[in-house]
Design an enzyme around this catalytic site. Structure first.
Site, mmCIF file in Angstrom:
data_model
loop_
_atom_site.group_PDB
_atom_site.id
_atom_site.type_symbol
_atom_site.label_atom_id
_atom_site.label_comp_id
_atom_site.label_asym_id
_atom_site.label_seq_id
_atom_site.Cartn_x
_atom_site.Cartn_y
_atom_site.Cartn_z
ATOM 1 N N GLY A 69 57.843 -64.609 27.786
ATOM 2 C CA GLY A 69 58.693 -63.666 27.068
ATOM 3 C C GLY A 69 57.902 -62.438 26.662
ATOM 4 O O GLY A 69 56.670 -62.470 26.631
ATOM 5 N N CYS A 96 53.018 -69.329 29.512
ATOM 6 C CA CYS A 96 52.688 -68.016 28.951
ATOM 7 C C CYS A 96 53.122 -67.928 27.482
ATOM 8 O O CYS A 96 52.539 -68.586 26.649
ATOM 9 C CB CYS A 96 53.279 -66.903 29.802
ATOM 10 S SG CYS A 96 52.365 -65.372 29.586
ATOM 11 N N TYR A 97 54.189 -67.175 27.161
ATOM 12 C CA TYR A 97 54.647 -67.161 25.771
ATOM 13 C C TYR A 97 54.902 -68.595 25.299
ATOM 14 O O TYR A 97 54.627 -68.943 24.157
ATOM 15 C CB TYR A 97 55.928 -66.322 25.628
ATOM 16 C CG TYR A 97 56.427 -66.179 24.202
ATOM 17 C CD1 TYR A 97 56.121 -65.043 23.468
ATOM 18 C CD2 TYR A 97 57.186 -67.175 23.589
ATOM 19 C CE1 TYR A 97 56.564 -64.906 22.148
ATOM 20 C CE2 TYR A 97 57.630 -67.055 22.283
ATOM 21 C CZ TYR A 97 57.322 -65.908 21.570
ATOM 22 O OH TYR A 97 57.757 -65.775 20.264
ATOM 23 N N HIS A 192 51.834 -68.050 35.415
ATOM 24 C CA HIS A 192 53.246 -68.256 35.784
ATOM 25 C C HIS A 192 53.346 -69.091 37.065
ATOM 26 O O HIS A 192 53.117 -68.573 38.149
ATOM 27 C CB HIS A 192 53.939 -66.911 35.998
ATOM 28 C CG HIS A 192 54.214 -66.180 34.723
ATOM 29 N ND1 HIS A 192 55.363 -66.367 34.000
ATOM 30 C CD2 HIS A 192 53.477 -65.277 34.029
ATOM 31 C CE1 HIS A 192 55.332 -65.608 32.914
ATOM 32 N NE2 HIS A 192 54.199 -64.936 32.905
ATOM 33 N N GLU A 194 56.057 -70.177 38.370
ATOM 34 C CA GLU A 194 57.367 -69.983 39.003
ATOM 35 C C GLU A 194 57.398 -68.829 40.006
ATOM 36 O O GLU A 194 58.327 -68.717 40.792
ATOM 37 C CB GLU A 194 58.440 -69.786 37.931
ATOM 38 C CG GLU A 194 58.390 -68.482 37.140
ATOM 39 C CD GLU A 194 57.428 -68.491 35.948
ATOM 40 O OE1 GLU A 194 56.461 -69.276 35.965
ATOM 41 O OE2 GLU A 194 57.636 -67.686 35.014
ATOM 42 N N ASP A 251 81.398 -67.062 48.594
ATOM 43 C CA ASP A 251 81.658 -67.671 47.286
ATOM 44 C C ASP A 251 83.123 -68.082 47.135
ATOM 45 O O ASP A 251 83.427 -69.213 46.762
ATOM 46 C CB ASP A 251 81.284 -66.718 46.140
ATOM 47 C CG ASP A 251 79.838 -66.274 46.213
ATOM 48 O OD1 ASP A 251 79.059 -66.912 46.949
ATOM 49 O OD2 ASP A 251 79.490 -65.275 45.554
ATOM 50 N N LYS A 402 73.016 -68.944 44.717
ATOM 51 C CA LYS A 402 73.620 -68.556 45.995
ATOM 52 C C LYS A 402 73.215 -69.474 47.151
ATOM 53 O O LYS A 402 74.051 -69.865 47.963
ATOM 54 C CB LYS A 402 73.216 -67.113 46.322
ATOM 55 C CG LYS A 402 73.936 -66.521 47.515
ATOM 56 C CD LYS A 402 75.237 -65.914 47.089
ATOM 57 C CE LYS A 402 76.004 -65.306 48.235
ATOM 58 N NZ LYS A 402 77.189 -64.589 47.755
ATOM 59 N N ASP A 483 80.553 -32.356 79.377
ATOM 60 C CA ASP A 483 80.510 -30.915 79.623
ATOM 61 C C ASP A 483 81.393 -30.098 78.685
ATOM 62 O O ASP A 483 81.559 -28.907 78.884
ATOM 63 C CB ASP A 483 80.900 -30.600 81.080
ATOM 64 C CG ASP A 483 79.709 -30.774 82.000
ATOM 65 O OD1 ASP A 483 78.575 -30.785 81.483
ATOM 66 O OD2 ASP A 483 79.912 -30.916 83.214
#
Ligand code: GLN
Length: 546
Positions: A69, A96-97, A192, A194, A251, A402, A483
């Protein structure tokens, strides 16, 4: 009124059937990637804001990950997790954070570093064996070799380890790149895992989720589909009816097919032909959805209404608004008609539900943590909802990314070319015809587009390209054809590669390919004498032209 099936009335949400890793989001731009990586490992994961009170959940996660964050944990208004996170007895991984949050919680020992650390670092792993800690601290980096590349992005650091923690990894600049609690399954990493810049990051996440949390790896679309059909049936009941717009895109088609499998003809699909679909699109969608997939579909040909209204409109925003509003009008009229017919038949109940093809990224966008003072954005727009019909929303894809929707589509027998179809905007080719949209301009843009897409497919490039189309530029250039001097319009080809559609780059076709497409368009499409290729990336360009 709009009610979401998230108030506990939802019969079988995935987090109740699948072992779930909860990601608590502190607003890092990568938080959703943690969830995605876990799903890629066939582990179900959901993300919620870091302020989520665990007591308000009616399910228990197998493990909790605290994301990165932009804040500093020692700020007065820094976000902190619910204390219950440390009390429910499940493993925790702080990233991290998240690492700093764990450290802060156990010792208030975080401060600003002398310099920011941003980019690659080599991880040195400290293994402790089975001795003092019983071995669980080594599990996070099992199968990870020394000097593995990790990606850092932080300015704060730990001044010292909190009590009862030990170091499990270091880098040159970070003496506490990894830490673990000596007896509890609490872990923190400064890098990180990810992001793709940490090549072995997925193994770290797998070690945490599978070995440490003991989460089952059974999140597959094959398993999801049966359960989701059950869920829709329970939600809608024996008589309930559902209506939803379809576009021929992946979808809405997947959502429609799921509904069909769940409640048969009590799902009513509506396709509005707005006159600015691609060549023969309404016909093809009708064929695929009805003959192919057995969906109860009503096609409304409103092309005249749309094209009449588009006369003289040249401003992009006005075009979009007109098409959007007219779509809602047409859909509402159709919905009411179908509802009236449904009302007349005794076999089924009233239409109570509106199908929406909402995906997980939309949900994440609406709940992601935007800071202590930012108000949480309300849920995405609900287009085409007739207000006086009192419909409830049903969103069978709201937990899916997705790529999962595509996987589900394949599972449901949806044709491969539809599953991989490029996105197509709601306003259709009206925003690919710059300036006024007339039937003649629509013809030209359609014919050129057919050739371009046909050649892309023939060259085997369709899947590599994220979105491609031919746009019509309403400027005239001089040419000599047979032409004879001609004075005709221009086609601009656009093809982009992107992973998230937020940024995009133009696709580097080779010259021979472009030559062929250009020759065919000029020869085969009446009214075109030049073809250009759009070499603008996004930003500063957009993917569409208007
Ligand atoms: N703000 C914290 C730092 O700079 C955390 C950063 C992060 O989570 N990426 O150290």
């Amino acid at each position: 009124s709009i009610t979401m099936a998230t108030d506990g009335s939802d019969p079988i949400p995935p987090h109740k059937t699948f072992d779930t890793i909860l990601v608590l989001d502190f607003g890092s731009q990568y938080s959703h990637l943690i969830t995605r990586r876990l799903r890629e490992l066939n582990i179900y994961s959901e993300m919620l804001p870091c302020t989520q009170k665990l007591a308000d959940l009616d399910w228990t996660p197998k493990g909790i990950i605290l994301s990165g964050g932009p804040y500093s944990v020692y700020w007065d208004d820094a976000p902190h997790v619910d204390q219950a996170v440390f009390e429910i007895g499940v493993p925790i991984l702080g990233i991290c954070y998240g690492l700093q949050e764990i450290a802060w919680n156990f010792g208030k020992n975080v401060l600003a570093g002398e310099k920011r650390e941003y980019g690659h670092a080599a991880l040195k792993i400290e293994r402790h064996g089975d001795g003092e800690t019983g071995g669980h601290v080594d599990k996070l980096f099992a199968e990870i070799e020394d000097d593995t590349e990790v990606w850092m992005s932080h300015g704060d650091k730990l001044s010292h380890l909190p009590e009862d923690f030990i170091t499990i990894a270091t880098t040159k600049n970070a003496p506490f790149a990894g830490m673990a609690h000596k007896s509890k399954k609490y872990y923190g990493i400064q890098f990180h895992p990810e992001v793709t810049h940490t090549p072995k990051g997925k193994i770290v996440l797998k070690n945490f989720a599978v070995d440490i949390c003991q989460a089952r790896t059974d999140w597959t679309m094959g398993k999801f589909v049966d359960q989701e059909i059950e869920r829709i049936r329970k939600l809608v009941g024996d008589k309930g009816q559902v209506i939803g717009a379809v576009s021929g895109g992946v979808d809405s088609t997947v959502a429609a097919k799921l509904m069909k499998e769940a409640i048969g003809d009590r799902f009513h699909a509506v396709l509005v032909d707005n006159g600015v679909l691609r060549q023969d699109e309404a016909k093809q969608v009708k064929e695929t959805l009805t003959a192919g997939l057995g969906i109860n579909l009503t096609v409304i040909d409103a092309s005249k209404r749309f094209l009449d209204g588009l006369k003289g409109v040249t401003e992009p925003e006005k075009k979009r608004k007109f098409i959007g509003n007219t779509f809602i009008e047409v859909f509402q009229e159709t919905a009411k008609q179908i509802a009236a017919e449904a009302h007349g038949s005794s076999a089924a109940g009233e239409i109570e539900w509106l199908l929406q093809g909402t995906l997980y990224p939309d949900v994440i966008e609406s709940i992601s943590f935007k800071g202590p003072s930012a108000t949480i954005k309300t849920h995405h727009n609900v287009g085409g909802l007739p207000k006086d019909m009192n419909l409830k929303l049903i969103e069978p894809l709201r937990e899916l990314f997705k790529d999962e929707v595509r996987e589900l589509g394949k599972n449901l027998g949806i044709p491969e070319d539809l599953v991989w179809r490029h996105p197509f905007p709601g306003p259709g080719i009206a925003i690919r015809i710059l300036g006024e949209v007339t039937p003649e301009q629509v013809r030209i843009a359609r014919e050129a587009d057919v050739i371009f897409i046909e050649e892309i497919k023939a060259a085997g490039l369709y899947r590599q390209i994220s979105q491609a189309f031919a746009a019509l530029l309403p400027v005239k250039a001089v040419g000599v054809m047979g032409d004879k001097r001609v004075h005709e319009q221009m086609i601009a080809l656009r093809a982009v590669e992107t992973t998230d559609f937020m940024t995009a780059d133009w696709f580097p076709f080779d010259g021979a390919f472009l030559k062929k497409v250009s020759r065919r368009i000029v020869n085969e499409v009446d009214g075109v004498c030049r073809v250009v290729y759009d070499i603008t990336s996004k930003p500063p360009g957009t993917i569409e032209m208007e």
